[in-house]
Design a protein around this motif. Structure first.
Motif, short mmCIF file in Angstrom:
data_model
loop_
_atom_site.label_atom_id
_atom_site.label_comp_id
_atom_site.label_asym_id
_atom_site.label_seq_id
_atom_site.Cartn_x
_atom_site.Cartn_y
_atom_site.Cartn_z
N ARG A 216 3.17 22.90 40.10
CA ARG A 216 2.25 22.19 39.22
C ARG A 216 3.04 21.54 38.11
O ARG A 216 3.91 22.18 37.48
N PRO A 217 2.82 20.26 37.80
CA PRO A 217 3.56 19.61 36.72
C PRO A 217 3.12 20.11 35.36
O PRO A 217 1.97 20.52 35.17
N TYR A 218 4.05 20.10 34.39
CA TYR A 218 3.74 20.53 33.04
C TYR A 218 2.88 19.50 32.33
O TYR A 218 1.90 19.83 31.69
N ALA A 219 3.27 18.24 32.39
CA ALA A 219 2.54 17.20 31.66
C ALA A 219 1.49 16.53 32.51
O ALA A 219 1.49 16.43 33.67
N SER B 225 20.80 20.00 36.59
CA SER B 225 20.61 18.56 36.78
C SER B 225 20.38 17.83 35.46
O SER B 225 20.32 16.61 35.45
N VAL B 226 20.26 18.58 34.36
CA VAL B 226 20.08 17.96 33.05
C VAL B 226 21.46 17.52 32.54
O VAL B 226 22.39 18.34 32.50
N THR C 200 16.30 14.68 37.23
CA THR C 200 16.13 15.95 36.56
C THR C 200 14.81 16.57 37.00
O THR C 200 13.76 15.93 36.91
N LYS C 201 14.88 17.81 37.45
CA LYS C 201 13.68 18.53 37.85
C LYS C 201 13.89 20.00 37.48
O LYS C 201 14.69 20.69 38.11
N PRO D 107 9.02 15.66 29.56
CA PRO D 107 7.90 16.50 30.02
C PRO D 107 7.52 16.25 31.47
O PRO D 107 7.02 17.15 32.15
N SER D 108 7.78 15.05 31.96
CA SER D 108 7.45 14.75 33.36
C SER D 108 8.43 15.41 34.33
O SER D 108 8.17 15.43 35.54
N ALA D 109 9.54 15.97 33.82
CA ALA D 109 10.53 16.61 34.68
C ALA D 109 10.39 18.12 34.71
O ALA D 109 11.19 18.80 35.35
N ILE D 110 9.36 18.66 34.04
CA ILE D 110 9.16 20.11 33.99
C ILE D 110 7.99 20.47 34.91
O ILE D 110 6.92 19.88 34.83
#
Length: 178
Positions: free
Chosen positions: A175-178, A107-108, A84-85, A162-165
């Motif tokens: 840029r990653p969210y978390a 992908s979710v 999931t991305k 959160p690691s997939a956002i």
């Protein structure tokens, strides 16, 4: 034939006897049958089995499987594990007008993109529609700049990790969210 193919005769006695008895031109047909049997034994790794003949008699009911009729539970689908991305980006439409694009929601697992667009539209009191990107992937376009309000909703409502956002910034930097 008996001299040339003794192993095949012993392994496939019934079927070969039928085939030999049905042939009318003895010499020509037997040489073709022998060649066919030799190629079968080589291709089947010496299992000694003949391929299924479409002209077989229906007299052998133990070989025919009973056909099942419909009904009952549907077979379970094999689940495909997808990474999931979810990528959130802000696109400028006019001078001070922005839209937020959410890509990667397909992908979710267990998420319908139409339903997600409806939830976004109600939550942010704006229009949200499902479209296709240039690559053919489905994405949601939300009117207005809601890029910073969107990740908490994705996490709470749709159980996205959160690691997939990720954010896609103006310079093309992810840029990653978390």
């Amino acid at each position: 034939i008996v001299k040339n193919c003794p192993e095949l005769l012993s392994a496939n006695g019934k079927k070969l006897a039928k085939k030999l008895s049905e042939s009318t031109a003895a010499v020509k047909d037997t040489t073709e049958i022998c060649k066919e049997l030799e190629s079968i034994s080589i291709n089947d790794n010496h299992t000694g089995k003949l391929p299924e003949d479409p002209q077989e008699d229906v007299d052998e009911p133990e070989e025919k499987a009973k056909k099942k009729r419909g009904g009952g539970a549907a077979p379970l689908r094999k689940t495909v594990v997808m990474e999931t991305k979810v990528v959130i980006s802000r696109v400028q439409r006019q001078k001070r007008k922005f839209v937020t694009v959410v890509a990667g929601l397909d992908s979710v697992p267990d998420l319908k993109i139409k339903d997600a667009a409806r939830v976004f539209g109600k939550k942010f009191s704006s229009g949200a529609s499902v479209g296709e990107s240039a690559t053919g992937a489905r994405e949601i376009v939300i009117q207005g700049d809601v890029s910073f309000d969107l990740p908490p909703l994705l996490i709470s409502e749709f159980k996205v990790a959160p690691s997939a956002i990720f954010y896609l910034e103006d310079g093309g930097v992810i840029r990653p969210y978390a």
